[in-house]
Motif scaffolding. Structure first.
Motif, PDB file in Angstrom:
ATOM      1  N   TYR B   4       0.698  -1.142   0.203  1.00 33.31           N
ATOM      2  CA  TYR B   4       0.016  -0.152   0.065  1.00 33.31           C
ATOM      3  C   TYR B   4       0.810   1.014  -0.158  1.00 33.31           C
ATOM      4  O   TYR B   4       0.381   2.231  -0.113  1.00 33.31           O
ATOM      5  N   LYS B   7       0.359   3.860  -2.551  1.00 30.14           N
ATOM      6  CA  LYS B   7      -1.070   4.768  -2.730  1.00 30.14           C
ATOM      7  C   LYS B   7      -0.838   5.970  -1.888  1.00 30.14           C
ATOM      8  O   LYS B   7      -1.519   7.038  -2.030  1.00 30.14           O
ATOM      9  N   SER B   8       0.020   5.910  -0.853  1.00 32.95           N
ATOM     10  CA  SER B   8       0.182   7.162   0.079  1.00 32.95           C
ATOM     11  C   SER B   8       0.868   8.324  -0.528  1.00 32.95           C
ATOM     12  O   SER B   8       1.726   8.481  -0.846  1.00 32.95           O
ATOM     13  N   GLY B   9      -0.094   9.445  -0.670  1.00 35.06           N
ATOM     14  CA  GLY B   9       0.580  10.896  -0.907  1.00 35.06           C
ATOM     15  C   GLY B   9       1.114  11.666   0.487  1.00 35.06           C
ATOM     16  O   GLY B   9       0.904  10.866   1.542  1.00 35.06           O
ATOM     17  N   ALA B  10       1.910  12.324   0.215  1.00 32.81           N
ATOM     18  CA  ALA B  10       2.302  13.141   1.542  1.00 32.81           C
ATOM     19  C   ALA B  10       1.325  14.059   2.192  1.00 32.81           C
ATOM     20  O   ALA B  10       1.736  14.343   3.256  1.00 32.81           O
ATOM     21  N   ASP B  11       0.377  14.512   1.382  1.00 33.47           N
ATOM     22  CA  ASP B  11      -0.343  15.523   2.010  1.00 33.47           C
ATOM     23  C   ASP B  11      -1.469  14.993   2.767  1.00 33.47           C
ATOM     24  O   ASP B  11      -2.074  13.908   2.569  1.00 33.47           O
ATOM     25  N   ASN B  12      -1.911  15.772   3.827  1.00 32.99           N
ATOM     26  CA  ASN B  12      -3.008  15.401   4.707  1.00 32.99           C
ATOM     27  C   ASN B  12      -4.181  16.064   4.001  1.00 32.99           C
ATOM     28  O   ASN B  12      -4.435  17.426   4.094  1.00 32.99           O
ATOM     29  N   ILE B  13      -5.169  15.324   3.747  1.00 38.23           N
ATOM     30  CA  ILE B  13      -6.405  15.865   3.159  1.00 38.23           C
ATOM     31  C   ILE B  13      -7.271  16.639   3.709  1.00 38.23           C
ATOM     32  O   ILE B  13      -8.112  17.573   3.283  1.00 38.23           O
ATOM     33  N   TYR B  14      -7.072  16.582   5.008  1.00 39.34           N
ATOM     34  CA  TYR B  14      -8.000  17.250   6.062  1.00 39.34           C
ATOM     35  C   TYR B  14      -7.434  18.595   6.556  1.00 39.34           C
ATOM     36  O   TYR B  14      -8.072  19.252   7.445  1.00 39.34           O
ATOM     37  N   GLN B  15      -6.154  18.920   6.183  1.00 35.20           N
ATOM     38  CA  GLN B  15      -5.415  19.988   6.744  1.00 35.20           C
ATOM     39  C   GLN B  15      -6.197  21.321   6.210  1.00 35.20           C
ATOM     40  O   GLN B  15      -5.822  21.694   5.046  1.00 35.20           O
ATOM     41  N   PRO B  16      -6.542  21.881   7.382  1.00 35.72           N
ATOM     42  CA  PRO B  16      -7.171  23.480   6.888  1.00 35.72           C
ATOM     43  C   PRO B  16      -5.826  24.225   6.905  1.00 35.72           C
ATOM     44  O   PRO B  16      -4.948  24.189   7.524  1.00 35.72           O
ATOM     45  N   PRO B 107      -9.887  24.053  -2.891  1.00 38.65           N
ATOM     46  CA  PRO B 107     -11.445  24.219  -3.363  1.00 38.65           C
ATOM     47  C   PRO B 107     -11.817  22.960  -3.718  1.00 38.65           C
ATOM     48  O   PRO B 107     -11.110  22.187  -3.963  1.00 38.65           O
ATOM     49  N   TYR B 108     -13.280  22.564  -3.328  1.00 30.91           N
ATOM     50  CA  TYR B 108     -13.912  21.382  -3.722  1.00 30.91           C
ATOM     51  C   TYR B 108     -14.957  21.319  -4.567  1.00 30.91           C
ATOM     52  O   TYR B 108     -15.596  22.478  -4.758  1.00 30.91           O
ATOM     53  N   CYS B 251     -16.836  16.421   4.854  1.00 28.83           N
ATOM     54  CA  CYS B 251     -15.461  16.177   4.513  1.00 28.83           C
ATOM     55  C   CYS B 251     -14.884  16.842   3.477  1.00 28.83           C
ATOM     56  O   CYS B 251     -13.773  17.204   3.277  1.00 28.83           O
ATOM     57  N   VAL B 253     -14.294  15.533   0.475  1.00 30.90           N
ATOM     58  CA  VAL B 253     -13.454  14.791  -0.562  1.00 30.90           C
ATOM     59  C   VAL B 253     -14.156  13.531  -0.648  1.00 30.90           C
ATOM     60  O   VAL B 253     -13.261  12.566  -0.963  1.00 30.90           O
TER      61      VAL B 253
END
Lengths: 342, 285
Positions: B4, B7-16, B107-108, B251, B253
């Motif tokens: 796996y 598949k891991s990117g470095a970014d935290n998709i939930y980080q404001p 933006p989403y 979320c 995302v």
């Protein structure tokens, strides 16, 4: 795929040797007919001959509740320092539950990758184990009674031994680290494996038919069954909690006593809960319980097919076992499919 | 499973990211336009979006809520969010003084298919707070005026005092390169300078060529039914009627499940859907 044999008398030694690959978690017996995945400190507590655990392995990857950020007015949002990188060995996972994880992988990957989930996924090795279906299993209908990947090792019970499928390089390392415990598969083993495999279909007591199910569900969108289900369902959300593929979660901020700093957390949620589709201002897109039940069935058995090419149900039977209102998904789908039902 | 790692990117998709409220413009009652500026200079430069997209806005200590973007990407630098004080997060936002810091993710969402809409007539129909996301599109097309054919805006509010962006929109009445139709349901004092009546009445004032028109609709749920009727009467193709939907995009995302409509997620498959999507997705409108 390489397949080797592990005599059962060597199982404890082998499992003991796995601790250097991570903290071992496996099913233990809690009460009569109640099993759960738990941290193993005493190898004799491991119960590989079980029907299903209360909660599926998703609890290791999407915990029931977890902190996703710490916040403060000065620093904003900082990811927690929890050790996501801890290694685990999850032993004794059934084929249906491995499929459940593969389905969660689809959801948590994509354009936006959830690294809380995937870091844990990456750091957890999976050792599957074969099982005999009970009267609530319908994995064969859902095509999850066999699994080809998504594990490092898979143990198939041969009474006196396990045939061990080695699926990954890490799985190979596990076997090589205890090479003397394993034997080669001989002709008799092959014959016995085939005999057991050919018998497997006889064990299934229930099942449902997937053929044309998405279209049938579209045709029955206005069926009275959803109203009946709305009367029966208690909206308790148990089926979501125990489901290997339910992934809805809620996010909330918790303030510390200083009134400024705190944590942003997430926890399991259910589309059956009344506020699931509620938006600010009070508009609720699924106010009626019947609409929430319908949504759950449509998402699992119809919507997921459109999105990912298969239903998200894996036929593990947990929702049937756990529902306090005795809602049985196989009965519901069978009813929807039946010609006589109007 | 070691497989796996790939598949891991470095970014935290939930980080404001942190952004400062640099301006607060009161609009109508309980509605304000917040101008936000990212704290990180790199974010200020790199943050871009399509009209129709939204952000997740965090008020530190209270929580996060989805808010549509009201500014146009043609006017970079600050981000404008038109917010109605209606829930926990927005109430907390309204209590924040100017120069406070909030969190932003995004933006989403898909946004409007602005490239496909080029060389077409646009009929923008808004009701109430529906103008908030459509204002982004409106300024985008007006700032790229030559790329589009006829532009018609129809916007209805209950009364004059409840019309969002009223003075900005009234000033569009003078423009000769578009048709701006503004209506109020009621005008008891007789001071409203233009049309009076529900937004669907404005259809009496326009010609629509269904072959080359995109209709863009956003407003309260009740409005869709009547506006859609009018558009279908005028033979507008169902896949050229675009709607911006509201759901609980928690979320943003496509993970948390709250904004599902049928089996799509408003946050990643929407919030812009065509009427054809709506027909095929039960419970959308």
């Amino acid at each position: 795929m390489q397949i080797v044999k592990l005599p059962k008398e060597n199982l404890d030694k082998f499992v003991g040797s796995l601790s250097k690959f991570g903290e071992i978690h496996a099913p233990i017996k809690k009460d009569e007919n109640t099993y759960l995945f738990s941290k193993i400190e005493d190898l004799s507590k491991i119960e590989l001959n079980y029907n299903r655990t209360i909660l599926p392995p998703k609890k290791y990857f999407l915990p029931p509740t977890e902190t996703i950020f710490r916040f403060s007015p000065e620093k904003g949002y900082e990811p927690p320092k929890d050790n996501l990188n801890r290694k685990y060995v999850l032993l004794g996972v059934h084929s249906c539950d491995i499929h459940g994880l593969k389905i969660l992988d689809l959801v948590f990957s994509g354009t936006y990758v959830d690294n809380y989930y995937f870091t844990r996924r990456k750091n957890t090795s999976i050792i599957g184990v074969s099982c005999i279906p009970d009267d609530m299993c319908f994995c064969r209908s859902m095509e999850t009674d066999f699994v080809e990947d998504g594990f490092d090792l898979f143990l198939s019970d041969m009474d006196d031994s396990y045939l061990v499928r080695i699926a990954t390089s890490l799985g190979d390392d596990m076997v090589r680290a205890s090479q003397s415990l394993f034997k080669e598969v001989d002709k008799e083993d092959i014959a016995e494996y085939k005999r057991k495999s050919n018998e497997m279909k006889n064990y299934f007591k229930i099942g449902l038919e997937l053929y044309n199910l998405p279209e049938i569900m579209d045709l029955e969108y206005e069926s009275k069954i959803w109203g009946e289900m709305g009367e029966k369902c208690l909206s308790c959300g148990t089926c979501s909690m125990v489901c290997p593929t339910c992934y809805c979660y809620d996010v909330f901020d918790e303030l510390n006593l200083d009134g400024k700093t705190g944590e942003r957390r997430r926890r399991w949620d259910s589309c059956l809960f009344k506020d699931h589709a509620l938006v600010a201002g009070g508009l609720n897109f699924r106010k009626e319980r019947s609409s929430r039940v319908k949504n759950r069935y449509f998402h699992k058995q119809r919507g997921f097919v459109a999105q990912y090419g298969r239903p998200s149900c894996v036929g593990c039977g947990r929702c049937i076992q756990s529902c306090p209102a005795k809602v049985d998904i196989v009965e519901v789908i069978t009813k929807i499919r039946s010609v006589d039902y109007e | 499973m070691s497989n796996y790692s790939a598949k891991s990117g470095a970014d935290n998709i939930y980080q404001p990211s942190l952004a400062r409220i640099v301006r607060i413009l009161p609009q109508i009652k309980d509605h304000r336009l917040f101008e936000l500026r990212f704290e990180d200079p790199e974010m200020r430069r790199s943050f871009t979006y399509n009209p129709g997209q939204f952000v997740e806005l965090s008020v530190i200590g209270t929580g996060e809520a989805p808010v549509s973007i009201s500014s146009s990407p043609t006017r970079p630098g600050v981000l404008e969010l038109c917010v109605r004080k209606i829930g926990r997060v927005t109430e907390a936002l309204f209590r924040l003084p100017l120069n406070s810091v909030v969190g932003l993710r995004g933006p989403y969402g898909n946004g409007f298919p602005v490239e496909a809409m080029e060389r077409n007539n646009l009929l923008i129909v808004a009701g109430g707070l529906g103008m908030a996301p459509l204002r982004s599109l409106l300024w985008y097309v007006l700032d790229n005026r030559s790329k589009f054919k006829e532009i018609i805006l129809m916007f209805g509010a209950k009364i004059s005092e409840e019309m969002l962006f009223k003075f900005e929109l009234l000033s569009l009445l003078d423009r000769t390169d578009m048709k701006c139709l503004l209506t109020v349901d009621k005008d008891e004092e007789g001071t409203w300078p233009v049309q009076v009546g529900v937004v669907t009445r404005l259809f009496d004032f326009v010609e629509i060529d269904p072959e080359i028109t995109y209709a863009i609709v956003c407003g309260p749920p009740i409005m869709y039914k009547f506006v859609l009727e009018k558009l279908l009467e005028r033979n507008l193709p169902k896949d050229r009627i675009l709607m911006s939907l509201e759901r609980r995009m928690k979320c943003g995302v496509g993970k948390c499940g709250h904004c599902s409509v049928g089996y799509k997620y408003t946050c990643i498959d929407g919030p812009i859907f065509t009427y054809w999507d709506a027909i095929n997705l039960p419970e959308m409108i």
